[in-house]
Design a protein around this motif. Structure first.
Motif, PDB file in Angstrom:
ATOM      1  N   VAL A   1     -45.406  29.038  41.058  1.00 47.31           N
ATOM      2  CA  VAL A   1     -44.569  29.584  41.952  1.00 47.31           C
ATOM      3  C   VAL A   1     -44.438  29.437  43.383  1.00 47.31           C
ATOM      4  CG1 VAL A   1     -46.073  31.746  42.219  1.00 47.31           C
ATOM      5  CG2 VAL A   1     -43.528  31.956  41.922  1.00 47.31           C
ATOM      6  N   PHE A   2     -45.520  28.921  43.880  1.00 50.35           N
ATOM      7  CA  PHE A   2     -45.517  28.654  45.267  1.00 50.35           C
ATOM      8  C   PHE A   2     -44.934  27.405  45.665  1.00 50.35           C
ATOM      9  CE2 PHE A   2     -48.835  31.743  44.744  1.00 50.35           C
ATOM     10  CZ  PHE A   2     -48.511  32.893  45.387  1.00 50.35           C
ATOM     11  N   ALA A   3     -45.283  26.257  44.731  1.00 45.96           N
ATOM     12  CA  ALA A   3     -44.157  25.088  45.094  1.00 45.96           C
ATOM     13  C   ALA A   3     -42.801  25.313  44.632  1.00 45.96           C
ATOM     14  CB  ALA A   3     -45.044  23.911  43.886  1.00 45.96           C
ATOM     15  N   VAL A   4     -42.254  26.054  43.714  1.00 44.18           N
ATOM     16  CA  VAL A   4     -40.994  26.338  43.223  1.00 44.18           C
ATOM     17  C   VAL A   4     -40.476  27.199  44.585  1.00 44.18           C
ATOM     18  CG1 VAL A   4     -39.437  27.586  41.844  1.00 44.18           C
ATOM     19  CG2 VAL A   4     -41.401  26.228  41.073  1.00 44.18           C
ATOM     20  N   GLY A   5     -41.244  28.010  45.157  1.00 45.42           N
ATOM     21  CA  GLY A   5     -40.927  28.748  46.405  1.00 45.42           C
ATOM     22  C   GLY A   5     -40.442  27.873  47.422  1.00 45.42           C
ATOM     23  N   ARG A   6     -40.868  26.890  47.727  1.00 42.80           N
ATOM     24  CA  ARG A   6     -40.429  26.029  48.971  1.00 42.80           C
ATOM     25  C   ARG A   6     -39.485  25.057  48.511  1.00 42.80           C
ATOM     26  NH1 ARG A   6     -46.356  25.842  48.918  1.00 42.80           N
ATOM     27  NH2 ARG A   6     -46.429  23.816  47.711  1.00 42.80           N
TER      28      ARG A   6
ATOM     29  N   HIS B   1     -34.682  27.570  32.892  1.00 40.99           N
ATOM     30  CA  HIS B   1     -34.842  26.743  33.911  1.00 40.99           C
ATOM     31  C   HIS B   1     -36.055  26.993  34.885  1.00 40.99           C
ATOM     32  CE1 HIS B   1     -30.240  26.259  33.334  1.00 40.99           C
ATOM     33  NE2 HIS B   1     -30.722  25.092  33.139  1.00 40.99           N
ATOM     34  N   TYR B   2     -35.982  28.317  35.346  1.00 41.60           N
ATOM     35  CA  TYR B   2     -36.969  28.873  36.400  1.00 41.60           C
ATOM     36  C   TYR B   2     -38.431  28.995  35.658  1.00 41.60           C
ATOM     37  CZ  TYR B   2     -39.167  31.669  39.889  1.00 41.60           C
ATOM     38  OH  TYR B   2     -39.929  32.240  40.832  1.00 41.60           O
ATOM     39  N   TYR B   3     -38.361  29.633  34.412  1.00 42.90           N
ATOM     40  CA  TYR B   3     -40.041  30.007  34.133  1.00 42.90           C
ATOM     41  C   TYR B   3     -40.766  28.537  33.552  1.00 42.90           C
ATOM     42  CZ  TYR B   3     -39.555  35.202  33.589  1.00 42.90           C
ATOM     43  OH  TYR B   3     -39.389  36.259  33.792  1.00 42.90           O
ATOM     44  N   PRO B   4     -39.971  27.440  32.942  1.00 44.00           N
ATOM     45  CA  PRO B   4     -40.654  26.279  32.691  1.00 44.00           C
ATOM     46  C   PRO B   4     -41.095  25.661  34.043  1.00 44.00           C
ATOM     47  CG  PRO B   4     -38.753  26.451  31.421  1.00 44.00           C
ATOM     48  CD  PRO B   4     -38.656  27.531  32.170  1.00 44.00           C
ATOM     49  N   LEU B   5     -40.252  25.610  35.058  1.00 43.13           N
ATOM     50  CA  LEU B   5     -40.557  24.936  36.281  1.00 43.13           C
ATOM     51  C   LEU B   5     -41.905  25.654  36.893  1.00 43.13           C
ATOM     52  CD1 LEU B   5     -39.711  22.407  37.495  1.00 43.13           C
ATOM     53  CD2 LEU B   5     -38.296  23.905  39.199  1.00 43.13           C
ATOM     54  N   VAL B   6     -41.799  27.096  36.874  1.00 48.68           N
ATOM     55  CA  VAL B   6     -42.901  27.956  37.490  1.00 48.68           C
ATOM     56  C   VAL B   6     -44.226  27.492  36.657  1.00 48.68           C
ATOM     57  CG1 VAL B   6     -43.893  30.289  37.643  1.00 48.68           C
ATOM     58  CG2 VAL B   6     -41.540  29.794  38.586  1.00 48.68           C
TER      59      VAL B   6
ATOM     60  N   GLU C   1     -38.548  34.866  44.220  1.00 49.08           N
ATOM     61  CA  GLU C   1     -38.076  33.274  44.232  1.00 49.08           C
ATOM     62  C   GLU C   1     -36.883  32.903  43.312  1.00 49.08           C
ATOM     63  OE1 GLU C   1     -39.035  31.206  46.486  1.00 49.08           O
ATOM     64  OE2 GLU C   1     -40.082  32.774  47.193  1.00 49.08           O
ATOM     65  N   PHE C   2     -36.910  33.539  42.042  1.00 44.99           N
ATOM     66  CA  PHE C   2     -35.740  33.340  40.992  1.00 44.99           C
ATOM     67  C   PHE C   2     -34.600  33.857  41.908  1.00 44.99           C
ATOM     68  CE2 PHE C   2     -32.897  35.023  37.677  1.00 44.99           C
ATOM     69  CZ  PHE C   2     -32.602  33.512  37.132  1.00 44.99           C
ATOM     70  N   ILE C   3     -34.536  35.096  42.491  1.00 51.01           N
ATOM     71  CA  ILE C   3     -33.328  35.483  43.033  1.00 51.01           C
ATOM     72  C   ILE C   3     -32.803  34.715  44.116  1.00 51.01           C
ATOM     73  CG2 ILE C   3     -32.216  37.352  44.379  1.00 51.01           C
ATOM     74  CD1 ILE C   3     -32.336  37.901  41.512  1.00 51.01           C
ATOM     75  N   ARG C   4     -33.844  34.162  44.948  1.00 46.99           N
ATOM     76  CA  ARG C   4     -33.565  33.244  46.140  1.00 46.99           C
ATOM     77  C   ARG C   4     -32.913  31.854  45.518  1.00 46.99           C
ATOM     78  NH1 ARG C   4     -35.344  28.658  48.228  1.00 46.99           N
ATOM     79  NH2 ARG C   4     -36.987  28.447  46.528  1.00 46.99           N
ATOM     80  N   LEU C   5     -33.584  31.420  44.311  1.00 49.05           N
ATOM     81  CA  LEU C   5     -33.011  30.197  43.768  1.00 49.05           C
ATOM     82  C   LEU C   5     -31.474  30.261  43.169  1.00 49.05           C
ATOM     83  CD1 LEU C   5     -36.117  28.567  42.407  1.00 49.05           C
ATOM     84  CD2 LEU C   5     -34.545  27.722  44.088  1.00 49.05           C
TER      85      LEU C   5
END
Length: 141
Positions: free
Chosen positions: A120-125, A110-115, A89-93
């Motif tokens: 991770v599933f919400a961030v993945g969408r 950016h990414y870890y705090p949001l996860v 998901e990080f690479i996708r973003l």
């Protein structure tokens, strides 16, 4: 420029000729480029699932994760399946933010705090725009 060893059908589906390929979507390198499947499934050759990556970035994404990760000096032990999902998901973003918004998110800032906040599933969408908007809401961008 030398391409990696991915099949020609994936390159054609991605809609890129050798002349169109300029750099790795993640780091900007311009050699040893190959097609990377964002969802990790080689059979999914839809154009929106394919991005160009250099050999090193592609290998970093595809290698199995270590058993633990450190977030702000806290060791986090995750099952391989979840760790792999987080990495994908990080690479996708990174790819969609660079493509759609012209910037590259940082994994730690950016990414870890949001996860941690949204999961991770919400961030993945999230789209690139939704990801950036959520970062702004949290004061992270």
């Amino acid at each position: 420029m030398q391409e990696g060893n991915r099949g020609p059908e994936a390159r054609e589906t991605a809609g890129h000729s050798r002349e169109d390929i300029q750099q790795c979507t993640v780091c900007g390198a311009d050699d040893e480029l190959r097609v990377h499947h964002l969802d990790g499934r080689r059979e999914n050759t839809e154009a929106e699932n394919l991005v160009w990556m250099c050999r090193d970035c592609d290998q970093n994404v595809n290698t199995e994760s270590e058993e633990s990760t450190t977030w702000n000096n806290h060791a986090v032990v995750l099952p391989d399946e979840i760790s792999a999902k987080i990495d994908r998901e990080f690479i996708r973003l990174v790819c969609v933010c660079r493509r759609d918004l012209g910037w590259r998110p940082d994994k730690t800032r950016h990414y870890y705090p949001l996860v941690a906040v949204d999961g991770v599933f919400a961030v993945g969408r999230m789209t690139a725009e939704a990801f950036e908007e959520r970062l702004v809401e949290l004061g992270l961008r």
